[in-house]
Design a protein around this motif. Structure first.
Motif, PDB file in Angstrom:
ATOM      1  N   ALA A  35       0.818  -1.204   0.000  1.00  9.20           N
ATOM      2  CA  ALA A  35       0.000   0.000   0.000  1.00  9.20           C
ATOM      3  C   ALA A  35       0.855   1.258   0.000  1.00  9.20           C
ATOM      4  O   ALA A  35       2.034   1.218   0.353  1.00  9.20           O
ATOM      5  CB  ALA A  35      -0.920   0.007   1.212  1.00  9.20           C
ATOM      6  N   TRP A  36       0.228   2.331  -0.378  1.00  7.31           N
ATOM      7  CA  TRP A  36       0.790   3.667  -0.251  1.00  7.31           C
ATOM      8  C   TRP A  36      -0.094   4.461   0.708  1.00  7.31           C
ATOM      9  O   TRP A  36      -1.319   4.447   0.586  1.00  7.31           O
ATOM     10  CB  TRP A  36       0.845   4.392  -1.584  1.00  7.31           C
ATOM     11  CG  TRP A  36       1.857   3.854  -2.534  1.00  7.31           C
ATOM     12  CD1 TRP A  36       1.659   2.963  -3.543  1.00  7.31           C
ATOM     13  CD2 TRP A  36       3.254   4.179  -2.563  1.00  7.31           C
ATOM     14  NE1 TRP A  36       2.832   2.706  -4.190  1.00  7.31           N
ATOM     15  CE2 TRP A  36       3.831   3.449  -3.614  1.00  7.31           C
ATOM     16  CE3 TRP A  36       4.071   5.031  -1.802  1.00  7.31           C
ATOM     17  CZ2 TRP A  36       5.185   3.522  -3.930  1.00  7.31           C
ATOM     18  CZ3 TRP A  36       5.416   5.117  -2.118  1.00  7.31           C
ATOM     19  CH2 TRP A  36       5.965   4.365  -3.168  1.00  7.31           C
ATOM     20  N   PHE A  37       0.570   5.156   1.612  1.00  5.40           N
ATOM     21  CA  PHE A  37      -0.088   6.104   2.511  1.00  5.40           C
ATOM     22  C   PHE A  37       0.610   7.445   2.340  1.00  5.40           C
ATOM     23  O   PHE A  37       1.691   7.518   1.767  1.00  5.40           O
ATOM     24  CB  PHE A  37       0.038   5.641   3.978  1.00  5.40           C
ATOM     25  CG  PHE A  37      -0.816   4.449   4.310  1.00  5.40           C
ATOM     26  CD1 PHE A  37      -0.405   3.173   3.971  1.00  5.40           C
ATOM     27  CD2 PHE A  37      -2.024   4.596   4.971  1.00  5.40           C
ATOM     28  CE1 PHE A  37      -1.188   2.057   4.272  1.00  5.40           C
ATOM     29  CE2 PHE A  37      -2.811   3.500   5.291  1.00  5.40           C
ATOM     30  CZ  PHE A  37      -2.380   2.225   4.934  1.00  5.40           C
ATOM     31  N   SER A  49      -3.676   4.097  -1.537  1.00  4.65           N
ATOM     32  CA  SER A  49      -3.999   3.002  -2.441  1.00  4.65           C
ATOM     33  C   SER A  49      -3.374   1.708  -1.937  1.00  4.65           C
ATOM     34  O   SER A  49      -2.354   1.739  -1.254  1.00  4.65           O
ATOM     35  CB  SER A  49      -3.464   3.311  -3.845  1.00  4.65           C
ATOM     36  OG  SER A  49      -3.745   2.258  -4.750  1.00  4.65           O
ATOM     37  N   TYR A  50      -3.989   0.586  -2.264  1.00  6.22           N
ATOM     38  CA  TYR A  50      -3.342  -0.702  -2.027  1.00  6.22           C
ATOM     39  C   TYR A  50      -3.504  -1.603  -3.237  1.00  6.22           C
ATOM     40  O   TYR A  50      -4.377  -1.408  -4.084  1.00  6.22           O
ATOM     41  CB  TYR A  50      -3.850  -1.402  -0.765  1.00  6.22           C
ATOM     42  CG  TYR A  50      -5.272  -1.948  -0.789  1.00  6.22           C
ATOM     43  CD1 TYR A  50      -6.177  -1.575   0.205  1.00  6.22           C
ATOM     44  CD2 TYR A  50      -5.700  -2.878  -1.735  1.00  6.22           C
ATOM     45  CE1 TYR A  50      -7.457  -2.067   0.223  1.00  6.22           C
ATOM     46  CE2 TYR A  50      -6.992  -3.375  -1.717  1.00  6.22           C
ATOM     47  CZ  TYR A  50      -7.869  -2.970  -0.741  1.00  6.22           C
ATOM     48  OH  TYR A  50      -9.148  -3.466  -0.715  1.00  6.22           O
ATOM     49  N   ILE A  51      -2.606  -2.585  -3.292  1.00 11.79           N
ATOM     50  CA  ILE A  51      -2.717  -3.683  -4.237  1.00 11.79           C
ATOM     51  C   ILE A  51      -2.483  -4.947  -3.420  1.00 11.79           C
ATOM     52  O   ILE A  51      -1.472  -5.068  -2.728  1.00 11.79           O
ATOM     53  CB  ILE A  51      -1.744  -3.553  -5.423  1.00 11.79           C
ATOM     54  CG1 ILE A  51      -1.935  -4.708  -6.406  1.00 11.79           C
ATOM     55  CG2 ILE A  51      -0.291  -3.432  -4.970  1.00 11.79           C
ATOM     56  CD1 ILE A  51      -1.248  -4.473  -7.756  1.00 11.79           C
ATOM     57  N   THR A  68      -2.325   5.456 -10.162  1.00 14.86           N
ATOM     58  CA  THR A  68      -2.357   4.034 -10.490  1.00 14.86           C
ATOM     59  C   THR A  68      -1.280   3.302  -9.710  1.00 14.86           C
ATOM     60  O   THR A  68      -0.096   3.667  -9.807  1.00 14.86           O
ATOM     61  CB  THR A  68      -2.148   3.800 -11.992  1.00 14.86           C
ATOM     62  OG1 THR A  68      -3.140   4.510 -12.736  1.00 14.86           O
ATOM     63  CG2 THR A  68      -2.248   2.313 -12.317  1.00 14.86           C
ATOM     64  N   ILE A  69      -1.692   2.307  -8.964  1.00 15.94           N
ATOM     65  CA  ILE A  69      -0.738   1.485  -8.222  1.00 15.94           C
ATOM     66  C   ILE A  69      -0.418   0.239  -9.038  1.00 15.94           C
ATOM     67  O   ILE A  69      -1.289  -0.312  -9.726  1.00 15.94           O
ATOM     68  CB  ILE A  69      -1.309   1.115  -6.832  1.00 15.94           C
ATOM     69  CG1 ILE A  69      -0.231   0.508  -5.934  1.00 15.94           C
ATOM     70  CG2 ILE A  69      -2.510   0.174  -6.955  1.00 15.94           C
ATOM     71  CD1 ILE A  69      -0.670   0.339  -4.483  1.00 15.94           C
ATOM     72  N   SER A  70       0.837  -0.182  -8.980  1.00 22.38           N
ATOM     73  CA  SER A  70       1.227  -1.389  -9.698  1.00 22.38           C
ATOM     74  C   SER A  70       2.369  -2.063  -8.966  1.00 22.38           C
ATOM     75  O   SER A  70       3.041  -1.458  -8.132  1.00 22.38           O
ATOM     76  CB  SER A  70       1.633  -1.068 -11.131  1.00 22.38           C
ATOM     77  OG  SER A  70       2.755  -0.220 -11.160  1.00 22.38           O
ATOM     78  N   ARG A  71       2.555  -3.315  -9.338  1.00 25.65           N
ATOM     79  CA  ARG A  71       3.573  -4.127  -8.663  1.00 25.65           C
ATOM     80  C   ARG A  71       4.404  -4.816  -9.728  1.00 25.65           C
ATOM     81  O   ARG A  71       3.854  -5.461 -10.614  1.00 25.65           O
ATOM     82  CB  ARG A  71       2.852  -5.151  -7.772  1.00 25.65           C
ATOM     83  CG  ARG A  71       3.698  -5.992  -6.900  1.00 25.65           C
ATOM     84  CD  ARG A  71       2.790  -6.859  -6.029  1.00 25.65           C
ATOM     85  NE  ARG A  71       1.937  -7.699  -6.845  1.00 25.65           N
ATOM     86  CZ  ARG A  71       0.790  -8.226  -6.416  1.00 25.65           C
ATOM     87  NH1 ARG A  71       0.358  -7.983  -5.205  1.00 25.65           N
ATOM     88  NH2 ARG A  71       0.071  -8.993  -7.209  1.00 25.65           N
ATOM     89  N   ASP A 102      -6.322 -10.664   4.659  1.00 26.13           N
ATOM     90  CA  ASP A 102      -7.078  -9.549   4.089  1.00 26.13           C
ATOM     91  C   ASP A 102      -6.215  -8.353   3.748  1.00 26.13           C
ATOM     92  O   ASP A 102      -5.220  -8.072   4.396  1.00 26.13           O
ATOM     93  CB  ASP A 102      -8.147  -9.089   5.087  1.00 26.13           C
ATOM     94  CG  ASP A 102      -9.160 -10.180   5.373  1.00 26.13           C
ATOM     95  OD1 ASP A 102      -9.568 -10.291   6.539  1.00 26.13           O
ATOM     96  OD2 ASP A 102      -9.512 -10.922   4.442  1.00 26.13           O
ATOM     97  N   HIS A 103      -6.633  -7.630   2.715  1.00 27.48           N
ATOM     98  CA  HIS A 103      -6.053  -6.326   2.454  1.00 27.48           C
ATOM     99  C   HIS A 103      -6.661  -5.345   3.462  1.00 27.48           C
ATOM    100  O   HIS A 103      -7.634  -5.669   4.148  1.00 27.48           O
ATOM    101  CB  HIS A 103      -6.342  -5.880   1.025  1.00 27.48           C
ATOM    102  CG  HIS A 103      -7.744  -6.167   0.582  1.00 27.48           C
ATOM    103  ND1 HIS A 103      -8.027  -6.928  -0.526  1.00 27.48           N
ATOM    104  CD2 HIS A 103      -8.932  -5.828   1.110  1.00 27.48           C
ATOM    105  CE1 HIS A 103      -9.329  -7.019  -0.678  1.00 27.48           C
ATOM    106  NE2 HIS A 103      -9.906  -6.361   0.316  1.00 27.48           N
ATOM    107  N   SER A 104      -6.093  -4.149   3.529  1.00 28.19           N
ATOM    108  CA  SER A 104      -6.565  -3.200   4.531  1.00 28.19           C
ATOM    109  C   SER A 104      -6.239  -1.769   4.120  1.00 28.19           C
ATOM    110  O   SER A 104      -5.242  -1.526   3.429  1.00 28.19           O
ATOM    111  CB  SER A 104      -5.915  -3.501   5.882  1.00 28.19           C
ATOM    112  OG  SER A 104      -6.251  -2.518   6.837  1.00 28.19           O
ATOM    113  N   THR A 105      -7.078  -0.836   4.553  1.00 30.44           N
ATOM    114  CA  THR A 105      -6.812   0.576   4.350  1.00 30.44           C
ATOM    115  C   THR A 105      -6.342   1.243   5.643  1.00 30.44           C
ATOM    116  O   THR A 105      -6.141   2.455   5.668  1.00 30.44           O
ATOM    117  CB  THR A 105      -8.068   1.313   3.846  1.00 30.44           C
ATOM    118  OG1 THR A 105      -9.099   1.197   4.837  1.00 30.44           O
ATOM    119  CG2 THR A 105      -8.551   0.728   2.530  1.00 30.44           C
ATOM    120  N   ALA A 106      -6.191   0.464   6.694  1.00 31.47           N
ATOM    121  CA  ALA A 106      -5.805   1.014   7.996  1.00 31.47           C
ATOM    122  C   ALA A 106      -4.303   0.937   8.189  1.00 31.47           C
ATOM    123  O   ALA A 106      -3.707  -0.142   8.102  1.00 31.47           O
ATOM    124  CB  ALA A 106      -6.517   0.257   9.110  1.00 31.47           C
TER     125      ALA A 106
END
Length: 123
Positions: A35-37, A49-51, A68-71, A102-106
């Protein structure tokens, strides 16, 4: 311990673009939700954003359609392409990684963090 190092920040004008990159110390990002914070002066750190491990992405509303997030699995690198930058995008941007189901926004759910890279958008 996963080590993360961001790069690509800088001073740009409104409407410009930047690519942030996050180099990691792991061989593959397949097992990590990434993720990016960002954190502006005097503000809380906020999700950008997360991937996740299967490529599902999510963005905060204010950056949808612009970021745009990418890996890059081969390089174990996370990227964030930022277009049409606005003054309100000014912040220190952090790369973060977590394992788990799980992914997360926290932010508290992410165990590994980089030192951050400054993005300043001048009007």
């Amino acid at each position: 311990q996963v080590q993360l190092e961001e790069s690509g920040g800088g001073l740009v004008q409104v409407g410009d673009s930047l690519r942030l990159s996050c180099a990691t110390s792991v061989r593959t990002l397949d097992n990590y939700h990434m993720a990016w914070f960002r954190q502006a002066p005097g503000e809380e750190r906020e999700f950008v954003s997360y991937i996740d491990t299967i490529g599902i992405t999510k963005y905060r509303d204010s950056v949808k359609g612009r970021f745009t997030i990418s890996r890059d699995s081969a390089k174990a690198t996370l990227n964030l392409d930022m277009n049409n930058l606005k003054p309100e995008d000014t912040a220190v941007y952090y790369c973060a990684a977590r394992q788990g189901v799980d992914h997360s926004t926290a932010a508290n759910d992410y165990r590994h963090w980089g030192q951050g890279t400054q993005v300043t958008v001048s009007s």
